[in-house]
Design an enzyme around this catalytic site. Structure first.
Site, PDB file in Angstrom:
ATOM      1  N   TYR A 117      -4.864  -0.322 -10.318  1.00 14.30           N
ATOM      2  CA  TYR A 117      -4.152  -0.667  -9.078  1.00 14.30           C
ATOM      3  C   TYR A 117      -4.338  -2.152  -8.783  1.00 14.30           C
ATOM      4  O   TYR A 117      -3.379  -2.894  -8.566  1.00 14.30           O
ATOM      5  CB  TYR A 117      -4.686   0.173  -7.918  1.00 14.30           C
ATOM      6  CG  TYR A 117      -3.916  -0.046  -6.635  1.00 14.30           C
ATOM      7  CD1 TYR A 117      -2.840   0.758  -6.298  1.00 14.30           C
ATOM      8  CD2 TYR A 117      -4.243  -1.089  -5.769  1.00 14.30           C
ATOM      9  CE1 TYR A 117      -2.121   0.538  -5.147  1.00 14.30           C
ATOM     10  CE2 TYR A 117      -3.530  -1.319  -4.620  1.00 14.30           C
ATOM     11  CZ  TYR A 117      -2.473  -0.494  -4.299  1.00 14.30           C
ATOM     12  OH  TYR A 117      -1.754  -0.724  -3.157  1.00 14.30           O
ATOM     13  N   SER A 156      -5.925  10.520   1.768  1.00 17.63           N
ATOM     14  CA  SER A 156      -7.018  11.035   2.591  1.00 17.63           C
ATOM     15  C   SER A 156      -7.889   9.869   3.063  1.00 17.63           C
ATOM     16  O   SER A 156      -8.469   9.920   4.152  1.00 17.63           O
ATOM     17  CB  SER A 156      -7.847  12.040   1.798  1.00 17.63           C
ATOM     18  OG  SER A 156      -8.308  11.469   0.598  1.00 17.63           O
ATOM     19  N   ASP A 161       4.680  -2.132  -1.227  1.00 18.65           N
ATOM     20  CA  ASP A 161       4.138  -2.604   0.078  1.00 18.65           C
ATOM     21  C   ASP A 161       3.378  -3.921  -0.061  1.00 18.65           C
ATOM     22  O   ASP A 161       3.615  -4.865   0.692  1.00 18.65           O
ATOM     23  CB  ASP A 161       3.306  -1.516   0.787  1.00 18.65           C
ATOM     24  CG  ASP A 161       2.100  -0.989   0.034  1.00 18.65           C
ATOM     25  OD1 ASP A 161       1.939  -1.317  -1.165  1.00 18.65           O
ATOM     26  OD2 ASP A 161       1.303  -0.242   0.650  1.00 18.65           O
ATOM     27  N   GLU A 210     -10.560  -1.141   3.992  1.00 22.06           N
ATOM     28  CA  GLU A 210     -10.402  -0.674   2.606  1.00 22.06           C
ATOM     29  C   GLU A 210     -10.397  -1.862   1.636  1.00 22.06           C
ATOM     30  O   GLU A 210     -10.992  -1.809   0.572  1.00 22.06           O
ATOM     31  CB  GLU A 210      -9.116   0.149   2.478  1.00 22.06           C
ATOM     32  CG  GLU A 210      -8.953   0.728   1.097  1.00 22.06           C
ATOM     33  CD  GLU A 210      -8.346   2.116   1.070  1.00 22.06           C
ATOM     34  OE1 GLU A 210      -8.174   2.725   2.135  1.00 22.06           O
ATOM     35  OE2 GLU A 210      -8.055   2.581  -0.034  1.00 22.06           O
ATOM     36  N   GLY A 219      -7.916  12.477  -3.782  1.00 28.86           N
ATOM     37  CA  GLY A 219      -7.382  12.059  -5.094  1.00 28.86           C
ATOM     38  C   GLY A 219      -6.005  12.619  -5.375  1.00 28.86           C
ATOM     39  O   GLY A 219      -5.517  12.547  -6.502  1.00 28.86           O
ATOM     40  N   ALA A 220      -5.348  13.174  -4.361  1.00 26.88           N
ATOM     41  CA  ALA A 220      -4.036  13.783  -4.574  1.00 26.88           C
ATOM     42  C   ALA A 220      -2.902  12.801  -4.290  1.00 26.88           C
ATOM     43  O   ALA A 220      -1.730  13.141  -4.402  1.00 26.88           O
ATOM     44  CB  ALA A 220      -3.894  15.026  -3.699  1.00 26.88           C
ATOM     45  N   ASP A 244      -0.065   3.188   3.751  1.00 31.05           N
ATOM     46  CA  ASP A 244      -0.766   4.438   4.064  1.00 31.05           C
ATOM     47  C   ASP A 244      -1.267   4.454   5.499  1.00 31.05           C
ATOM     48  O   ASP A 244      -1.101   5.434   6.233  1.00 31.05           O
ATOM     49  CB  ASP A 244      -1.957   4.640   3.120  1.00 31.05           C
ATOM     50  CG  ASP A 244      -1.526   4.649   1.667  1.00 31.05           C
ATOM     51  OD1 ASP A 244      -0.321   4.750   1.416  1.00 31.05           O
ATOM     52  OD2 ASP A 244      -2.405   4.559   0.803  1.00 31.05           O
ATOM     53  N   GLU A 271       7.407   2.713  -4.206  1.00 39.71           N
ATOM     54  CA  GLU A 271       5.990   2.764  -4.629  1.00 39.71           C
ATOM     55  C   GLU A 271       5.564   1.409  -5.174  1.00 39.71           C
ATOM     56  O   GLU A 271       6.339   0.763  -5.908  1.00 39.71           O
ATOM     57  CB  GLU A 271       5.851   3.857  -5.696  1.00 39.71           C
ATOM     58  CG  GLU A 271       4.669   4.754  -5.535  1.00 39.71           C
ATOM     59  CD  GLU A 271       4.650   5.548  -4.233  1.00 39.71           C
ATOM     60  OE1 GLU A 271       4.067   5.067  -3.242  1.00 39.71           O
ATOM     61  OE2 GLU A 271       5.213   6.650  -4.226  1.00 39.71           O
ATOM     62  N   HIS A 272       4.376   0.990  -4.813  1.00 38.73           N
ATOM     63  CA  HIS A 272       3.824  -0.310  -5.232  1.00 38.73           C
ATOM     64  C   HIS A 272       4.685  -1.478  -4.744  1.00 38.73           C
ATOM     65  O   HIS A 272       4.708  -2.541  -5.370  1.00 38.73           O
ATOM     66  CB  HIS A 272       3.633  -0.371  -6.756  1.00 38.73           C
ATOM     67  CG  HIS A 272       2.488   0.479  -7.232  1.00 38.73           C
ATOM     68  ND1 HIS A 272       1.198   0.020  -7.296  1.00 38.73           N
ATOM     69  CD2 HIS A 272       2.455   1.786  -7.621  1.00 38.73           C
ATOM     70  CE1 HIS A 272       0.413   1.002  -7.733  1.00 38.73           C
ATOM     71  NE2 HIS A 272       1.144   2.082  -7.922  1.00 38.73           N
TER      72      HIS A 272
HETATM   73  C1  GLA Z   1      -1.725   3.484  -2.623  1.00 36.23           C
HETATM   74  C2  GLA Z   1      -1.951   2.297  -1.690  1.00 36.23           C
HETATM   75  C3  GLA Z   1      -0.678   1.907  -0.949  1.00 36.23           C
HETATM   76  C4  GLA Z   1       0.492   1.740  -1.914  1.00 36.23           C
HETATM   77  C5  GLA Z   1       0.583   2.923  -2.885  1.00 36.23           C
HETATM   78  C6  GLA Z   1       1.606   2.698  -3.965  1.00 36.23           C
HETATM   79  O1  GLA Z   1      -1.434   4.630  -1.891  1.00 36.23           O
HETATM   80  O2  GLA Z   1      -2.961   2.598  -0.761  1.00 36.23           O
HETATM   81  O3  GLA Z   1      -0.881   0.743  -0.200  1.00 36.23           O
HETATM   82  O4  GLA Z   1       0.410   0.516  -2.591  1.00 36.23           O
HETATM   83  O5  GLA Z   1      -0.657   3.192  -3.515  1.00 36.23           O
HETATM   84  O6  GLA Z   1       2.863   2.637  -3.423  1.00 36.23           O
END
Ligand code: GLA
Length: 389
Positions: A222, A127, A37, A160, A122-123, A172, A34-35
């Site tokens: 973020y 989405s 990418d 985005e 938001g889950a 994503d 997580e975080h």
């Molecule tokens: C969100 C971002 C992704 C990634 C995650 C955290 O989903 O869209 O690119 O950074 O957070 O891993």
């Protein structure tokens, strides 16, 4: 004057909608990583069996576009040849993609589109990426734009970043488009090398528990996390010009910069380096069928996100903590950007129902919020069907 007109009622002419292109655009899970990418690191995601359905058809105009969401019961229309300023909500993801397609010099014309989403917003199951990639894939097919799957991924991410204003990485969009059924993608976000690993969880299943909270810190924090990592890279770069992202930094080098980084930024970097190692180990343990070890890495990932990267929240921590003494749950962690959304749980299949009942009651008791349980499995990415008119 704005070029975007919103409306509430489903247009009558959508009653017998003669679709030319149908798209199923899935959400995603991420097992670990997580975080990482946007730091050029590793992730282990997959698309899931829950998706947004979209129906597209041309309307024989040059510029008039109209979309309607069955989920939100709202629609909007706009002209391709006029400037489109930023709108509100889901409309932005659509406009951002159209904007990118036009910037690439690809020609589209007027179209109609009906959107029906089964993905909770938001889950933390993306989405937004599903919407972007689905729109891009549908328009690519409808107007024969000749975009490759990877181009669709990249333009959706750019939409985005540049239009919506969220500085997300590529995970994503990549997983929503490129996934294969019953596989996880071990993706190196530095060079986009992908290894497809069979998702064999034995007697276990993947269970999402949706906190049903989405703290409004999510977007700003973020982007702040991303900036913190980039600040560290800039400082290290002064002596090491070959360092582009935190991926190029090892623990020994990081240690040497401890005094030049704020304690907070140092913690962020440590987390990222450790998480990258965890993803590599997770892929190894999964291939070796060592699910309990895999689960331990999930817990360790959550701890890093909670204490070092600081993107968790009390609701997520409660759910992860609640699972800890349950030996039928191998691993649990927050998933996605954080500050709300879901936890991902690797849980023995026959215990799911009773656990959901128990944890839902405990969660309600603690927060007075209903918990939603969603069983998911790794599934194929974007599906496109074309009907001849
Ligand atoms: C969100 C971002 C992704 C990634 C995650 C955290 O989903 O869209 O690119 O950074 O957070 O891993």
């Amino acid at each position: 004057m704005t070029n975007i007109r919103s409306f509430k009622n489903r247009p009558d002419l959508y009653e017998n909608f003669k679709s030319e292109v149908s798209v199923q655009s899935p959400g995603r899970i991420n097992l670990i990583g997580e975080h990482t990418d946007y730091n050029g690191g590793f992730v282990l995601p997959s698309a899931i069996d829950k998706y947004i359905s979209m129906e597209f058809r041309k309307n024989d105009t040059e510029n008039f576009c109209r979309l309607y969401s069955e989920t939100f019961k709202t629609g909007f229309e706009f002209q391709l040849d006029k400037d489109f300023s930023k709108a509100e909500g889901w409309e932005n993801y659509v406009l951002g993609v159209v904007d990118q397609i036009q910037k690439m010099g690809k020609k589209i014309e007027g179209f109609e589109c009906i959107i029906d989403s089964k993905l909770p917003v938001g889950a933390g199951i993306s989405s937004s990426a599903a919407l972007e990639c689905g729109i891009a894939s549908g328009l690519n097919e409808l107007f024969d734009l000749g975009l490759s799957a990877l181009e669709i991924v990249k333009l959706s991410q750019k939409a985005e970043n540049e239009f919506v204003g969220s500085n997300c990485g590529i995970m994503d969009q990549y997983s929503s488009v490129m996934s294969r059924k019953d596989h996880l993608i071990m993706l190196d976000c530095d060079n986009l090398d992908a290894e497809y690993i069979p998702a064999d969880f034995d007697d276990c299943k993947l269970l999402l528990l949706n906190t049903n909270v989405s703290h409004n810190l999510a977007d700003s924090e973020y982007n702040t996390r991303r900036e913190e990592c980039e600040t560290a890279v800039k400082i290290i770069q002064k002596d090491h010009p070959d360092v582009d992202t935190l991926r190029d930094v090892d623990f020994t080098t990081l240690e040497k910069y401890k005094d030049k980084l704020t304690p907070t930024i140092y913690q962020r970097c440590i987390y990222v380096l450790e998480e990258n190692e965890r993803v590599l180990n997770a892929a190894r343990t999964l291939k070796a069928g060592k699910l309990k070890e895999f689960g331990e890495l999930m817990y360790a990932s959550h701890e890093g996100l909670q204490h070092k990267y600081e993107v968790s929240c009390p609701e997520l921590d409660f759910l992860v903590d609640y699972s800890r003494d349950k030996d039928f749950i191998y691993g649990s962690r927050m998933m996605g950007g954080g500050f709300g959304g879901c936890t991902l749980n690797l849980i023995e299949q026959d215990k799911i129902d009773s656990y959901v009942e128990e944890v839902s009651a405990a969660y309600f008791e603690r927060f007075n919020i209903k918990l939603d349980a969603i069983s998911v499995f790794p599934n194929v990415g974007t599906q496109i069907t074309k009907t001849i008119r």
